[in-house]
Write a protein that holds these residues in place. Structure first.
Motif, PDB file in Angstrom:
ATOM      1  N   PHE A   1      87.249  36.292  27.766  1.00 39.05           N
ATOM      2  CA  PHE A   1      88.360  36.929  27.518  1.00 39.05           C
ATOM      3  C   PHE A   1      88.026  38.547  26.884  1.00 39.05           C
ATOM      4  O   PHE A   1      87.479  38.391  25.830  1.00 39.05           O
ATOM      5  CB  PHE A   1      89.505  36.271  27.082  1.00 39.05           C
TER       6      PHE A   1
ATOM      7  N   LYS B   1      93.456  15.395  14.782  1.00 39.60           N
ATOM      8  CA  LYS B   1      94.625  16.434  15.058  1.00 39.60           C
ATOM      9  C   LYS B   1      95.933  15.711  14.693  1.00 39.60           C
ATOM     10  O   LYS B   1      96.642  16.462  13.963  1.00 39.60           O
ATOM     11  CB  LYS B   1      94.612  16.772  16.679  1.00 39.60           C
TER      12      LYS B   1
ATOM     13  N   ASP C   1      95.511  29.947  27.848  1.00 40.06           N
ATOM     14  CA  ASP C   1      94.726  30.110  29.074  1.00 40.06           C
ATOM     15  C   ASP C   1      93.241  30.030  28.880  1.00 40.06           C
ATOM     16  O   ASP C   1      92.392  29.564  29.537  1.00 40.06           O
ATOM     17  CB  ASP C   1      94.847  31.746  29.449  1.00 40.06           C
ATOM     18  N   ALA C   2      92.667  30.213  27.726  1.00 40.11           N
ATOM     19  CA  ALA C   2      91.451  30.040  27.267  1.00 40.11           C
ATOM     20  C   ALA C   2      91.082  28.337  27.365  1.00 40.11           C
ATOM     21  O   ALA C   2      90.110  27.885  27.871  1.00 40.11           O
ATOM     22  CB  ALA C   2      90.910  30.673  25.835  1.00 40.11           C
ATOM     23  N   LEU C   3      92.007  27.618  26.805  1.00 40.33           N
ATOM     24  CA  LEU C   3      91.944  26.068  26.936  1.00 40.33           C
ATOM     25  C   LEU C   3      91.760  25.822  28.393  1.00 40.33           C
ATOM     26  O   LEU C   3      90.825  24.665  28.773  1.00 40.33           O
ATOM     27  CB  LEU C   3      93.088  25.537  26.411  1.00 40.33           C
TER      28      LEU C   3
ATOM     29  N   VAL D   1     102.320  32.073  19.974  1.00 37.60           N
ATOM     30  CA  VAL D   1     101.333  33.254  19.604  1.00 37.60           C
ATOM     31  C   VAL D   1     100.105  33.074  20.367  1.00 37.60           C
ATOM     32  O   VAL D   1      99.373  33.752  21.152  1.00 37.60           O
ATOM     33  CB  VAL D   1     101.088  33.418  18.156  1.00 37.60           C
ATOM     34  N   MET D   2      99.836  31.622  20.690  1.00 42.21           N
ATOM     35  CA  MET D   2      98.700  30.997  21.337  1.00 42.21           C
ATOM     36  C   MET D   2      98.776  31.417  22.842  1.00 42.21           C
ATOM     37  O   MET D   2      97.872  31.825  23.573  1.00 42.21           O
ATOM     38  CB  MET D   2      98.390  29.558  21.150  1.00 42.21           C
TER      39      MET D   2
ATOM     40  N   SER E   1      98.215  35.239  23.110  1.00 47.79           N
ATOM     41  CA  SER E   1      97.055  35.870  22.963  1.00 47.79           C
ATOM     42  C   SER E   1      96.038  35.118  23.963  1.00 47.79           C
ATOM     43  O   SER E   1      94.832  35.194  23.540  1.00 47.79           O
ATOM     44  CB  SER E   1      96.743  35.726  21.501  1.00 47.79           C
ATOM     45  N   GLU E   2      96.530  34.619  25.011  1.00 39.79           N
ATOM     46  CA  GLU E   2      95.806  34.224  25.939  1.00 39.79           C
ATOM     47  C   GLU E   2      94.882  32.878  25.428  1.00 39.79           C
ATOM     48  O   GLU E   2      93.863  32.206  26.173  1.00 39.79           O
ATOM     49  CB  GLU E   2      94.631  35.030  26.563  1.00 39.79           C
ATOM     50  N   GLN E   3      95.328  32.224  24.310  1.00 40.98           N
ATOM     51  CA  GLN E   3      94.402  31.215  23.912  1.00 40.98           C
ATOM     52  C   GLN E   3      94.714  29.943  24.739  1.00 40.98           C
ATOM     53  O   GLN E   3      94.043  29.010  25.017  1.00 40.98           O
ATOM     54  CB  GLN E   3      94.807  30.768  22.646  1.00 40.98           C
TER      55      GLN E   3
ATOM     56  N   LEU F   1      93.436  30.921  36.973  1.00 40.37           N
ATOM     57  CA  LEU F   1      94.760  31.468  36.045  1.00 40.37           C
ATOM     58  C   LEU F   1      95.628  32.084  36.438  1.00 40.37           C
ATOM     59  O   LEU F   1      96.747  32.089  36.240  1.00 40.37           O
ATOM     60  CB  LEU F   1      94.108  32.078  34.868  1.00 40.37           C
TER      61      LEU F   1
ATOM     62  N   PHE G   1      96.510  19.053  24.441  1.00 38.61           N
ATOM     63  CA  PHE G   1      95.583  19.605  22.955  1.00 38.61           C
ATOM     64  C   PHE G   1      96.824  19.876  22.167  1.00 38.61           C
ATOM     65  O   PHE G   1      96.752  19.847  20.797  1.00 38.61           O
ATOM     66  CB  PHE G   1      94.853  20.721  23.596  1.00 38.61           C
TER      67      PHE G   1
ATOM     68  N   GLU H   1     103.580  29.104  16.406  1.00 39.85           N
ATOM     69  CA  GLU H   1     102.201  28.981  16.722  1.00 39.85           C
ATOM     70  C   GLU H   1     101.724  28.892  18.049  1.00 39.85           C
ATOM     71  O   GLU H   1     100.830  29.571  18.625  1.00 39.85           O
ATOM     72  CB  GLU H   1     101.548  27.643  15.907  1.00 39.85           C
TER      73      GLU H   1
END
Lengths: 246, 261
Positions: A88, B43, B130-132, B122-123, B126-128, A54, B142, B119
């Protein structure tokens, strides 16, 4: 001599004029649990994010089983990254998905598991983490501690070989903290994954990990076992572990 | 002094080129993933419902009043030349060729485009996203790919709805309120509309769907690069997404019209 699974050599990273990592040298061995400790804002999470890709270092090398990361082929890189899982600090759960969908996401998107197998895996992790009954809820409907456990369940649902935990117990009560530590230990013994934990849970973490590394002022100031800490007579380490200002 | 000026201009040019490169890669990755299995049906349906179905009410409302205003203004303008019988033709052609696609795109940008940017923004913070990446999920595939497909489905259909409702609006103000013969109105509508008018309007709505979705998703996706972090970063990227989408709609409207006429 054992070749480290992951080795940082002189890793430097800056964000603008902020020099976060100033030459980090650290070895992580296969099958161990290692904790990275240090004051807030010293770059522990940044260091962890280098492993999963990352964040890219400005200079220095990351070796995977002795081979520089940049020398790995695309297939080898993908294969290595698929063995990794990351939890995280702020959970990074998807607000628009239910708890079940959040945990199932890495399985649904990346594997050809049949639906019932995905369901079985997800429910097993939920049960192990005390999340049964929350599958239809959304992250916003859960307490901070429960959201943490959902993030943990998502990190472990793919049975990874290397798990990177970024402050896995922040916001949990002492009982839940102990549960999470026990769970990491139990899973680590069961699946023999390598765990790298960034944490402030001192001294509780000493019962869980085999080795500890202390990051301070952009470099690793200490690397060794729990016993080494008490034998080191390092002022910085003693004051940090003792909870005093360094 | 001169060196500093050159440095400043050079830095701006480099940043601009980086942005162009980034948006091209973002768009290309998203479009290429349309053709990579498995198709993200759930989706796509979800986003089509959000972009399309949930915009129906606002499209009906704006379409109706646009048509009514056109009927009202058109009637009195045409009356001066004794050509009020051409009202149906004026209303329908204005709507189908120009106002339908443009107004629909602007309304969907305001309703769904802003939501997309917010949306995804915000993702990002909030590191969403990065989480993906840590889950080996391509975030562009996605987040962007299903939205662009949903927009390509929704925009032309909403445009068609806007046009039909607008023509009805023109009928209400022209025939029902001002007394123009209703058969004359409908006859001129039917006789004046050619297939190329309809297809031209649909080309526009297709392009607007691509432009609006790309701009809004891109702005949200790179919130941290252009607008900073936190709530203010998201609000800024949402505002930028809406403003830029609207500007692009007018620019592309002119370009397409230039080639169609």
């Amino acid at each position: 001599m054992t070749v480290p699974l992951i080795q940082f050599i002189d890793i430097m990273k800056s964000f603008g004029t902020d020099h976060v990592l100033k030459g980090v040298n650290l070895s992580i061995y296969k099958g161990e649990i290692i904790a990275i400790i240090g004051k807030s804002g010293t770059g522990k999470s940044v260091l962890l994010k280098h492993i999963i890709g990352l964040v890219q270092q400005d200079s220095g090398q990351i070796l995977i089983n002795g081979v520089p990361l940049h020398q790995l082929s695309v297939e080898e890189k993908i294969s290595f990254q698929k063995e990794l899982s990351y939890m995280f600090q702020d959970n990074a759960l998807f607000d628009f998905m239910t708890i079940y969908d959040n945990i199932a996401l890495p399985l649904v998107e990346n594997s050809n598991f049949p639906k019932n197998q995905v369901k079985e895996k997800v429910f097993t992790r939920m049960k192990q983490l005390g999340l049964t009954g929350t599958e239809k809820k959304f992250p916003a409907q859960l307490s901070g501690g429960m959201r943490k456990r959902v993030a943990l369940a998502r990190a472990l649902v793919t049975d990874p070989k290397i798990v990177l935990f970024d402050e896995p117990t922040t916001g949990l009560d002492p009982v839940r903290k102990k549960d999470v530590h026990s769970m990491i230990q139990e899973y680590q013994e069961k699946f023999e994954f390598t765990a790298v934990i960034v944490t402030h849970d001192i001294p509780q973490i000493f019962d869980l990990v085999q080795r500890i590394a202390m990051l301070d002022d952009g470099i690793i100031k200490f690397e060794g076992s729990k016993e080494d800490i008490f034998d080191s007579h390092s002022k910085i380490l003693d004051t940090f572990v003792g909870g005093e200002d360094v | 002094m001169l060196v500093k000026l050159i440095e400043k201009v050079g830095s701006k040019i480099i940043k601009l080129l980086e942005s162009i490169g980034r948006i091209v890669i973002f768009f290309w990755t998203g479009v290429m993933n349309i053709f990579i299995a498995p198709v993200q049906f759930a989706k796509i349906i979800d986003h089509t419902w959000f972009i399309g179905s949930k915009s129906i009410f606002v499209i009906i409302l704006t379409g109706l009043f646009t048509g009514m205003v056109l009927g009202l203004q058109g009637y009195y303008s045409l009356l001066q030349f004794g050509s009020e019988a051409a009202l149906g033709s004026a209303v329908s052609l204005t709507l189908i060729r120009e106002l339908g696609p443009v107004f629909t795109a602007i309304m969907v940008t305001a309703r769904a485009g802003s939501a997309m940017a917010a949306e995804i923004g915000v993702m990002r913070i909030s590191e969403q996203i990065d989480a993906l990446k840590t889950m080996h999920i391509n975030p562009v595939r996605f987040l962007f790919t299903p939205r662009i497909i949903a927009s390509i489905i929704s925009f032309p259909l909403l445009t068609a709805l806007f046009n039909v409702v607008g023509i009805i609006g023109g009928f209400i103000s022209g025939s029902i309120m001002l007394g123009l013969n209703r058969y004359v109105y409908m006859d001129t509508v039917i006789k004046s509309i050619q297939m190329q008018d309809i297809s031209g309007g649909f080309y526009k709505s297709f392009v607007f769907a691509v432009v609006v979705t790309t701009t809004c998703c891109y702005r949200g996706f790179y919130t941290h690069l252009y607008s900073g972090f936190g709530a203010r970063g998201v609000s800024l990227s949402t505002t930028n997404a809406v403003v830029q989408s609207c500007i692009f709609i007018f620019i592309f409207d002119y370009i397409i019209t230039f080639f169609l006429v």
